[in-house]
Design a protein around this motif. Structure first.
Motif, mmCIF file in Angstrom:
data_model
loop_
_atom_site.group_PDB
_atom_site.id
_atom_site.type_symbol
_atom_site.label_atom_id
_atom_site.label_comp_id
_atom_site.label_asym_id
_atom_site.label_seq_id
_atom_site.Cartn_x
_atom_site.Cartn_y
_atom_site.Cartn_z
ATOM 1 N N PRO A 60 -1.669 16.964 -11.358
ATOM 2 C CA PRO A 60 -2.066 15.789 -12.153
ATOM 3 C C PRO A 60 -3.293 15.113 -11.532
ATOM 4 C CG PRO A 60 0.283 15.778 -11.721
ATOM 5 C CD PRO A 60 -0.288 16.881 -10.907
ATOM 6 N N LEU A 61 -4.134 14.602 -12.377
ATOM 7 C CA LEU A 61 -5.432 14.072 -11.950
ATOM 8 C C LEU A 61 -5.344 13.076 -10.784
ATOM 9 C CD1 LEU A 61 -8.301 14.716 -12.779
ATOM 10 C CD2 LEU A 61 -8.246 12.724 -14.291
ATOM 11 N N PRO A 62 -4.424 12.084 -10.828
ATOM 12 C CA PRO A 62 -4.408 11.101 -9.727
ATOM 13 C C PRO A 62 -4.074 11.728 -8.367
ATOM 14 C CG PRO A 62 -2.936 10.448 -11.514
ATOM 15 C CD PRO A 62 -3.414 11.803 -11.845
ATOM 16 N N TRP A 63 -3.400 12.890 -8.393
ATOM 17 C CA TRP A 63 -2.974 13.494 -7.128
ATOM 18 C C TRP A 63 -4.002 14.481 -6.582
ATOM 19 C CZ3 TRP A 63 2.877 14.882 -8.269
ATOM 20 C CH2 TRP A 63 3.558 13.694 -8.583
ATOM 21 N N ARG A 64 -5.020 14.728 -7.376
ATOM 22 C CA ARG A 64 -5.949 15.772 -6.947
ATOM 23 C C ARG A 64 -6.691 15.402 -5.666
ATOM 24 N NH1 ARG A 64 -8.337 18.360 -12.523
ATOM 25 N NH2 ARG A 64 -6.291 19.023 -13.254
#
Lengths: 299, 399
Positions: A12-16
């Protein structure tokens, strides 16, 4: 059916950002740790007699890279000379890892270059990853069995070596489970491409969980697999796994006979009259037999 | 108590030897072949432990932390453990021969011992007498230097100068005279004039092998100059440890390549046989077996020549032991073990003799004065019909 590339986009984008930061940190630890150990080789005294006595650090690093692909290493010749069991174990690690690393580098390269990979290559890379992981896992299970279930009669080790083996096994095992979770939906139609992953997926399918649960489990396993893999990478230079960098040099140097020697059989371990032993004590009688049966002082 | 590691632990090791500390996979194969472990059963004295402990010390002493915070201190108990492991070893090199990553342990152990001596931890037990005895008597046995050539048969003609020289060695001169007597008789029968250096000193191996190298350069220079002054171009050596020392280490202590060739006596006799200059005419009824000395087989790879000489005995009945050639078992005499742990070394010799009996041999042929001394000592405590004969001794009775 999902492509190999999709594994790069599941995060997921926030965890990248934190994920890639962790990956970079692991890589820095691996490279820095390796350099910290390799630089110690340069402290040795040059000019002494013996193989590679004048070799500089650059030459040694080149040997470490190039001799990994020598017949001695690729076919574990010195290991097979002593034990078939360990020979096959090493072969599983070497060939499994080569296939795995090759497929990852190939797919990462294509992904970085043009976000696409030729379909045929993608198919082969997918299968290579799947089968190679299983081969390594079999090797690791054999090593774990040898260590914890059937240890040789003569054995000395340290607990960190067991921890390393477990970490390695977890990294590979989590990868295969992740594959199973990913393929839980498509079932057997994926078997041509990911035979092991599809088999696991089919087994998991029997649990009949809702699709969103599979997705969540898959993501969790993705992070677990990445965590184990990055930990292994970061720990490599500080563990005995560092022999991956060093042992091909000593194996290569062992082919050099001592100065003034007659032509040694090549490789030396395969010459005639050499008994093969799997493990256990030597062929000689026990000391009690020697002393008890034949010593005058025992009469 | 702790010891500060304020010396370099790496400066006497080659880059390859430093790599060895990273290359060991702890596969434990070497444990299956360790003749010391056969007797002691103590796995903490074995190769993987020596490599692990010393490797950790190097990384601790020369790692990045050390360059910031200064040399570390280590528990004396750890150094004592390393000393026990390093010196309770004959340096036979069998572990290196079977090593799956090809670590040459026979060359590694003396370098590590040298560092323990520098740290004031080594050598072990009575080994500390080796240096003073050699300095005073030019041999590690403490025997009179004037008696070094007392064994020389009067009928043997020794040239003042000759292209062939014979380096007798301390063990041959003092504790295994039948070997060197046999050797000079064989040389004489070939008709090759040879010379001796009447002020010959110890080759330095007993000092080198315990890590005490202080006198070695002087010893080497003295011996080299002595043989050069006699016009020697080919130096014959009967002791495997001396052969190894002269070939592998003398050039380093001398600071240049030696001005003569080093040839083991058995190699020389094998050459003479091949040239048709030496022939054995008498037979022997015994069943023979041959023990490959560690420093002759694994040290300098003289393996086929002794067998070629034995094969010249008419109608010879020869059988190999289970552990032979590059994988021969150690007799227990090497590495200074007989000085610091004589009981263990005798036990090892007995095991080797039991192996010879196991293949039905009547006579165990050896080619090393240290083996000769140790096995004759061990023979004293055994009930056996096995005979121990040196190859040169045997040969000198059969032509």
């Amino acid at each position: 059916m999902q492509s190999l590339f999709q594994s790069f986009t599941v995060i997921p984008l926030p965890w990248r950002a934190p994920f890639y930061a962790a990956a970079v940190l692991a890589l820095l630890l691996a490279v820095g740790g390796m350099w910290a150990r390799v630089r110690l080789w340069g402290l040795g005294r040059r000019g002494r007699r013996g193989p590679l006595s004048d070799a500089g650090l650059g030459h040694l690093i080149w040997l470490s890279l190039s001799k990994f692909f020598s017949a001695d290493c690729l076919f574990a010749r010195r290991v097979f000379a002593r034990s078939r069991w360990r020979g096959w174990m090493v072969m599983a690690f070497v060939w499994g890892s080569l296939a795995l690393i090759g497929a990852v580098i190939l797919s990462a390269g294509f992904y970085a270059a043009n976000r696409a990979m030729p379909a045929a290559l993608d198919r082969w890379a997918s299968t290579a990853l799947d089968v190679a992981g299983t081969i390594i896992l079999l090797g690791l299970l054999a090593a774990l069995g040898r260590r914890y279930l059937f240890p040789p009669k003569r054995w000395i080790s340290v607990s960190a070596d067991g921890g390393l083996l477990i970490l390695f096994a977890l990294a590979v095992f989590s990868g295969l489970v992740m594959e199973g979770l990913r393929l839980a939906g498509p079932g057997w139609e994926a078997a041509l491409r990911w035979p092991i992953g599809a088999a696991l997926g089919a087994a998991l399918n029997s649990l009949a969980l809702p699709p969103e649960v599979w997705e969540r489990l898959y993501l969790a396993m993705y992070f677990a697999h990445a965590g184990f893999g990055l930990s292994l990478l970061a720990y490599l230079p500080f563990s005995k796994l560092f022999h991956l960098v060093a042992s091909q040099i000593t194996t290569f140097a062992a082919l050099t006979p001592p100065s003034g020697a007659q032509a040694a059989p090549q490789p030396p371990l395969l010459s005639r009259n050499i008994p093969r032993r799997e493990r256990g004590r030597g062929s000689g009688p026990a000391l009690s037999e020697v002393e008890g049966v034949r010593a005058r002082d025992s009469q | 108590m702790k010891t500060r590691l304020d010396i370099s632990l790496a400066d006497n090791l080659t880059p390859l030897q430093l790599i060895a500390f990273d290359a060991c996979t702890r596969c434990n194969e070497c444990l299956n072949w360790c003749p010391v472990l056969d007797v002691t059963g103590d796995e903490s004295l074995t190769t993987p432990e020596k490599i692990r402990i010393y490797g950790d010390l190097i990384r601790s002493r020369h790692g990045l932390l050390s360059s910031v915070a200064g040399p570390p201190s280590v528990e004396n108990g750890l150094l004592e453990k390393l000393k026990d492991a390093l010196y309770t070893c004959t340096t036979c090199g069998r572990c290196g021969e079977v090593c799956e990553v090809g670590i040459n342990t026979q060359q590694l152990w003396p370098a590590m011992r040298e560092k323990l001596v520098e740290l004031g931890v080594g050598p072990m037990g009575a080994q500390d007498q080796t240096g003073p005895l050699t300095a005073e008597h030019h041999n590690p046995y403490g025997r009179l230097h004037a008696e070094r050539f007392a064994w020389l048969p009067p009928e043997i003609e020794v040239a003042e100068r000759a292209e062939i020289g014979f380096y007798v060695g301390c063990s041959g001169a003092y504790v295994a005279q039948p070997m060197v007597i046999g050797a000079v008789r064989a040389f004489a029968s070939v008709g090759a004039p040879f010379t001796l250096f009447d002020d010959e000193w110890c080759c330095g191996f007993p000092l080198f092998i315990i890590g005490d190298n202080e006198q070695v350069a002087e010893i080497v220079r003295h011996n080299v100059e002595g043989f050069v002054a006699r016009g020697v171009k080919k130096l014959l050596v009967s002791c495997p440890c001396c052969t190894f020392m002269l070939r592998e280490r003398w050039p380093e202590f001398y600071g240049a390549e030696l001005p003569f060739e080093i040839v083991h006596t058995t190699q020389f006799i094998a050459e003479m046989i091949a040239a048709g200059k030496f022939k054995l005419t008498k037979s022997i009824p015994d069943r023979l077996t041959y023990h490959d000395p560690c420093y002759l087989s694994r040290g300098v790879r003289v393996i086929d020549e002794p067998r070629a000489v034995i094969a010249q005995i008419p109608n010879v009945d020869f059988v190999e032991m289970a552990d032979c050639r590059e994988l021969s078992k150690c007799c227990g005499a090497g590495g200074g073990l007989r000085r610091c742990n004589p009981g263990l070394s005798v036990d090892m010799a007995r095991r080797l003799m039991a192996d010879a009996e196991a293949v039905g041999a009547d006579t165990l042929v050896i080619d090393c004065p240290a083996c000769f001394e140790r096995m004759h000592l061990a023979l004293g405590g055994m009930v056996t019909d096995l005979k121990i004969v040196d190859l040169m001794e045997l040969v000198s009775e059969l032509f």
